[in-house]
Design a protein around this motif. Structure first.
Motif, PDB file in Angstrom:
ATOM      1  N   ILE A   1       0.842  -1.205   0.000  1.00  0.00           N
ATOM      2  CA  ILE A   1       0.000   0.000   0.000  1.00  0.00           C
ATOM      3  C   ILE A   1       0.875   1.251   0.000  1.00  0.00           C
ATOM      4  O   ILE A   1       0.631   2.213  -0.750  1.00  0.00           O
ATOM      5  CB  ILE A   1      -0.940  -0.006   1.223  1.00  0.00           C
ATOM      6  N   LEU A   2       1.921   1.250   0.819  1.00  0.00           N
ATOM      7  CA  LEU A   2       2.827   2.403   0.882  1.00  0.00           C
ATOM      8  C   LEU A   2       3.558   2.605  -0.441  1.00  0.00           C
ATOM      9  O   LEU A   2       3.766   3.740  -0.884  1.00  0.00           O
ATOM     10  CB  LEU A   2       3.829   2.206   2.019  1.00  0.00           C
ATOM     11  N   VAL A   3       3.954   1.497  -1.081  1.00  0.00           N
ATOM     12  CA  VAL A   3       4.613   1.608  -2.380  1.00  0.00           C
ATOM     13  C   VAL A   3       3.652   2.195  -3.401  1.00  0.00           C
ATOM     14  O   VAL A   3       4.009   3.082  -4.186  1.00  0.00           O
ATOM     15  CB  VAL A   3       5.130   0.233  -2.846  1.00  0.00           C
ATOM     16  N   GLY A   4       2.406   1.696  -3.409  1.00  0.00           N
ATOM     17  CA  GLY A   4       1.423   2.179  -4.364  1.00  0.00           C
ATOM     18  C   GLY A   4       1.149   3.667  -4.257  1.00  0.00           C
ATOM     19  O   GLY A   4       0.818   4.316  -5.253  1.00  0.00           O
ATOM     20  N   LEU A   5       1.312   4.230  -3.079  1.00  0.00           N
ATOM     21  CA  LEU A   5       1.056   5.664  -2.883  1.00  0.00           C
ATOM     22  C   LEU A   5       2.152   6.540  -3.489  1.00  0.00           C
ATOM     23  O   LEU A   5       1.914   7.715  -3.778  1.00  0.00           O
ATOM     24  CB  LEU A   5       0.943   5.966  -1.388  1.00  0.00           C
ATOM     25  N   ARG A   6       3.343   5.964  -3.715  1.00  0.00           N
ATOM     26  CA  ARG A   6       4.468   6.793  -4.166  1.00  0.00           C
ATOM     27  C   ARG A   6       5.099   6.340  -5.473  1.00  0.00           C
ATOM     28  O   ARG A   6       5.787   7.132  -6.129  1.00  0.00           O
ATOM     29  CB  ARG A   6       5.565   6.821  -3.095  1.00  0.00           C
ATOM     30  N   ALA A   7       4.908   5.089  -5.849  1.00  0.00           N
ATOM     31  CA  ALA A   7       5.663   4.531  -6.975  1.00  0.00           C
ATOM     32  C   ALA A   7       5.446   5.332  -8.259  1.00  0.00           C
ATOM     33  O   ALA A   7       4.339   5.757  -8.575  1.00  0.00           O
ATOM     34  CB  ALA A   7       5.273   3.073  -7.194  1.00  0.00           C
ATOM     35  N   SER A   8       6.531   5.512  -8.999  1.00  0.00           N
ATOM     36  CA  SER A   8       6.482   6.232 -10.271  1.00  0.00           C
ATOM     37  C   SER A   8       6.749   5.318 -11.457  1.00  0.00           C
ATOM     38  O   SER A   8       6.751   5.773 -12.595  1.00  0.00           O
ATOM     39  CB  SER A   8       7.510   7.371 -10.262  1.00  0.00           C
ATOM     40  N   HIS A   9       6.977   4.033 -11.183  1.00  0.00           N
ATOM     41  CA  HIS A   9       7.235   3.082 -12.268  1.00  0.00           C
ATOM     42  C   HIS A   9       6.773   1.698 -11.845  1.00  0.00           C
ATOM     43  O   HIS A   9       7.011   1.272 -10.714  1.00  0.00           O
ATOM     44  CB  HIS A   9       8.726   3.038 -12.607  1.00  0.00           C
ATOM     45  N   VAL A  10       6.099   1.009 -12.753  1.00  0.00           N
ATOM     46  CA  VAL A  10       5.679  -0.374 -12.533  1.00  0.00           C
ATOM     47  C   VAL A  10       6.344  -1.225 -13.606  1.00  0.00           C
ATOM     48  O   VAL A  10       5.961  -1.173 -14.777  1.00  0.00           O
ATOM     49  CB  VAL A  10       4.151  -0.531 -12.597  1.00  0.00           C
ATOM     50  N   GLY A  11       7.355  -1.987 -13.221  1.00  0.00           N
ATOM     51  CA  GLY A  11       8.079  -2.800 -14.187  1.00  0.00           C
ATOM     52  C   GLY A  11       7.284  -4.028 -14.588  1.00  0.00           C
ATOM     53  O   GLY A  11       6.506  -4.585 -13.793  1.00  0.00           O
ATOM     54  N   ASP A  12       7.470  -4.468 -15.828  1.00  0.00           N
ATOM     55  CA  ASP A  12       6.808  -5.690 -16.285  1.00  0.00           C
ATOM     56  C   ASP A  12       7.303  -6.882 -15.463  1.00  0.00           C
ATOM     57  O   ASP A  12       8.500  -7.070 -15.270  1.00  0.00           O
ATOM     58  CB  ASP A  12       7.111  -5.933 -17.770  1.00  0.00           C
ATOM     59  N   GLY A  13       6.361  -7.679 -14.991  1.00  0.00           N
ATOM     60  CA  GLY A  13       6.732  -8.882 -14.245  1.00  0.00           C
ATOM     61  C   GLY A  13       7.416  -8.601 -12.926  1.00  0.00           C
ATOM     62  O   GLY A  13       8.160  -9.448 -12.421  1.00  0.00           O
ATOM     63  N   TRP A  14       7.119  -7.454 -12.317  1.00  0.00           N
ATOM     64  CA  TRP A  14       7.769  -7.105 -11.046  1.00  0.00           C
ATOM     65  C   TRP A  14       7.430  -8.112  -9.956  1.00  0.00           C
ATOM     66  O   TRP A  14       8.182  -8.282  -8.988  1.00  0.00           O
ATOM     67  CB  TRP A  14       7.325  -5.713 -10.593  1.00  0.00           C
ATOM     68  N   TRP A  15       6.313  -8.823 -10.107  1.00  0.00           N
ATOM     69  CA  TRP A  15       5.815  -9.711  -9.057  1.00  0.00           C
ATOM     70  C   TRP A  15       6.479 -11.086  -9.093  1.00  0.00           C
ATOM     71  O   TRP A  15       6.304 -11.876  -8.159  1.00  0.00           O
ATOM     72  CB  TRP A  15       4.297  -9.874  -9.219  1.00  0.00           C
ATOM     73  N   TRP A  16       7.248 -11.396 -10.130  1.00  0.00           N
ATOM     74  CA  TRP A  16       7.849 -12.717 -10.225  1.00  0.00           C
ATOM     75  C   TRP A  16       8.773 -13.036  -9.045  1.00  0.00           C
ATOM     76  O   TRP A  16       8.669 -14.118  -8.444  1.00  0.00           O
ATOM     77  CB  TRP A  16       8.614 -12.864 -11.545  1.00  0.00           C
ATOM     78  N   PRO A  17       9.702 -12.171  -8.683  1.00  0.00           N
ATOM     79  CA  PRO A  17      10.557 -12.487  -7.522  1.00  0.00           C
ATOM     80  C   PRO A  17       9.748 -12.697  -6.243  1.00  0.00           C
ATOM     81  O   PRO A  17      10.098 -13.541  -5.408  1.00  0.00           O
ATOM     82  CB  PRO A  17      11.477 -11.263  -7.409  1.00  0.00           C
ATOM     83  N   LEU A  18       8.654 -11.945  -6.090  1.00  0.00           N
ATOM     84  CA  LEU A  18       7.812 -12.100  -4.909  1.00  0.00           C
ATOM     85  C   LEU A  18       7.157 -13.477  -4.898  1.00  0.00           C
ATOM     86  O   LEU A  18       7.125 -14.159  -3.863  1.00  0.00           O
ATOM     87  CB  LEU A  18       6.760 -10.989  -4.892  1.00  0.00           C
ATOM     88  N   LEU A  19       6.639 -13.906  -6.058  1.00  0.00           N
ATOM     89  CA  LEU A  19       5.980 -15.214  -6.144  1.00  0.00           C
ATOM     90  C   LEU A  19       6.953 -16.338  -5.796  1.00  0.00           C
ATOM     91  O   LEU A  19       6.619 -17.258  -5.029  1.00  0.00           O
ATOM     92  CB  LEU A  19       5.414 -15.411  -7.548  1.00  0.00           C
ATOM     93  N   VAL A  20       8.163 -16.276  -6.355  1.00  0.00           N
ATOM     94  CA  VAL A  20       9.152 -17.314  -6.065  1.00  0.00           C
ATOM     95  C   VAL A  20       9.505 -17.304  -4.579  1.00  0.00           C
ATOM     96  O   VAL A  20       9.695 -18.359  -3.958  1.00  0.00           O
ATOM     97  CB  VAL A  20      10.414 -17.110  -6.929  1.00  0.00           C
ATOM     98  N   GLY A  21       9.566 -16.108  -3.985  1.00  0.00           N
ATOM     99  CA  GLY A  21       9.845 -16.017  -2.548  1.00  0.00           C
ATOM    100  C   GLY A  21       8.775 -16.683  -1.707  1.00  0.00           C
ATOM    101  O   GLY A  21       9.080 -17.364  -0.718  1.00  0.00           O
ATOM    102  N   LEU A  22       7.512 -16.517  -2.097  1.00  0.00           N
ATOM    103  CA  LEU A  22       6.424 -17.154  -1.358  1.00  0.00           C
ATOM    104  C   LEU A  22       6.472 -18.678  -1.496  1.00  0.00           C
ATOM    105  O   LEU A  22       6.188 -19.411  -0.550  1.00  0.00           O
ATOM    106  CB  LEU A  22       5.074 -16.627  -1.851  1.00  0.00           C
ATOM    107  N   ILE A  23       6.864 -19.153  -2.686  1.00  0.00           N
ATOM    108  CA  ILE A  23       6.960 -20.605  -2.905  1.00  0.00           C
ATOM    109  C   ILE A  23       8.056 -21.209  -2.029  1.00  0.00           C
ATOM    110  O   ILE A  23       7.976 -22.386  -1.642  1.00  0.00           O
ATOM    111  CB  ILE A  23       7.228 -20.888  -4.392  1.00  0.00           C
ATOM    112  N   ALA A  24       9.068 -20.413  -1.700  1.00  0.00           N
ATOM    113  CA  ALA A  24      10.191 -20.934  -0.906  1.00  0.00           C
ATOM    114  C   ALA A  24       9.769 -21.305   0.513  1.00  0.00           C
ATOM    115  O   ALA A  24      10.383 -22.185   1.134  1.00  0.00           O
ATOM    116  CB  ALA A  24      11.319 -19.909  -0.861  1.00  0.00           C
TER     117      ALA A  24
END
Length: 411
Positions: A127-150
């Motif tokens: 939520i805090l990132v969404g309030l300030r972020a100026s760029h959304v990279g393609d596939g930014w969520w991939w590292p997060l998904l792999v982290g959750l699988i770990a």
């Protein structure tokens, strides 16, 4: 058919009852609490690594796995070790249910507890990132998904150790050993084997990995977790297929992560006034926070011959790129949660110009003292005479001319 459906429904109710019993017992609530505390501490300790940056938050979760995975391993080992010490396994063997069911329920309880502890601080950070972020990279969520699988795989390792290691302190010992095992590859040069660890030691604001690399890591972690859980449950034949898959993925491990750069993240966003300050798009949310102090320093050296006329985020700098009209500034430590420079004392300092020339530090002490004196002048209001002298020093420093620096020391 009705009887079969009723049996399946009764089995599902029994499985839910067992899982709920495991969750309510001592270990999963503690795993959830410690995971929430650890993730909150990691986020609070280094907001500059993720604040305002979707990719930064995703990769920072992978950095945090250095702490979270040992907690999962210790939680799984403690949960199963307590059952083994209480000889609950012997008791369950007398009951009409599969012997592996309570063990899998214990693994699921620890896994869900870890995820339950991780999600609240992670959601708040998003939520805090969404309030300030100026760029959304393609596939930014991939590292997060792999982290959750770990996390499930880590819990499976803990369950395996708790099942077969007859040591009362197996949980803390396993946690420490796993921490060390994950920490060592962080300090090694990247090889095809370092990718087997889900932990990332460092990632730049514009770093991206190929989707294929993420998919390979996810597949490896899922297969590894299935093998560990099957072995813990003594389902030897069940471990064959995921074991073969894990072995194949290890053999097919890529030579490197293939980390690249998100070109869109490096696009420049600039102020529309003079002197101009430019930052990369991934740092655009910081522009107004740092523009004022940087503009003031550029204005102070405006009368110095050869001094830069604009400041540009160093992330956009090509390797070994040199431009006399540009002051390359680093602002990667300035991202904060609530706005404003996170570390005003670390804002770029115009005195860096004297040393950022691409030349080695002068071996001659007189030449080195000339640079020090010029740097000290840049920290104060310059007279016209000092402006001319500093300009000559800057030109000599850029030319790596130590003889001229020595002559200027006497001028």
């Amino acid at each position: 058919m009705t009887g079969g459906s009723g049996d399946r429904a009764a089995g599902a109710r029994m499985a839910r009852r067992i899982l709920w019993t495991e969750i309510r017992r001592g270990t999963p609530p503690l795993v959830a609490l410690f995971t929430a505390m650890a993730m909150t501490w990691m986020l609070a300790a280094h907001p500059e690594s993720w604040a305002g940056q979707w990719t930064g938050l995703s990769t920072y979760l992978r950095v945090s796995l250095l702490i979270l995975i040992p907690l999962q391993v210790a939680g799984g080992a403690w949960q199963i070790g307590r059952d083994r010490r209480a000889r609950i396994e012997d008791l369950l063997s007398t009951m009409p249910r599969p012997a592996w069911q309570p063990l899998v329920a214990a693994w699921a309880a620890v896994t869900l507890a870890g995820l339950a502890g991780l999600v609240p601080p992670l959601v708040i950070a998003m939520i805090l990132v969404g309030l300030r972020a100026s760029h959304v990279g393609d596939g930014w969520w991939w590292p997060l998904l792999v982290g959750l699988i770990a996390l499930p795989s880590a819990a499976a390792l803990g369950v395996l150790l708790g099942r077969f290691v007859a040591l009362r302190l197996v949980a803390p010992v396993a946690g420490v050993i796993v921490y060390l095992g994950l920490a060592v590859p962080v300090y090694l040069h990247e090889t095809r084997w370092t990718g087997l660890s889900p932990v990332i030691g460092y990632a730049g604001p514009a770093d991206v990995w190929p989707v294929g690399y993420h998919a390979w890591q996810a597949g490896w972690l899922v297969a590894l977790g299935a093998v560990l859980l099957s072995l813990a449950a003594r389902l030897w034949w069940t471990a064959v297929v995921p074991g073969a898959l894990a072995a194949a993925l290890v053999v097919a491990a890529p030579a490197g992560s293939g980390v690249g750069t998100d070109a869109a993240a490096l696009a420049l966003v600039c102020t529309d006034r003079t002197p101009q300050v430019c930052v990369t798009r991934v740092h655009a949310f910081l522009l107004e926070d740092i523009a004022g102090p940087v503009e003031a320093q550029l204005a102070r050296v405006a009368g110095v011959p050869g001094a830069p006329v604009r400041a540009v985020d160093v992330l956009a700098r090509e390797q070994d790129e040199r431009r006399d009209d540009v002051w390359w500034i680093s602002i990667t430590t300035q991202a904060g949660v609530t706005g404003g420079p996170a570390h005003p004392e670390w804002l770029p300092d115009v005195r860096e110009l004297i040393y950022d020339t691409g030349c080695p530090s002068p071996a001659d002490p007189t030449a080195a003292q000339t640079l020090t004196t010029a740097s000290e002048h840049l920290a104060e209001e310059l007279t016209p005479e000092h402006e001319q002298w500093v300009g000559r020093v800057l030109a000599a420093a850029r030319a790596c001319d130590q003889d001229e620096l020595r002559r200027l020391a006497r001028s």
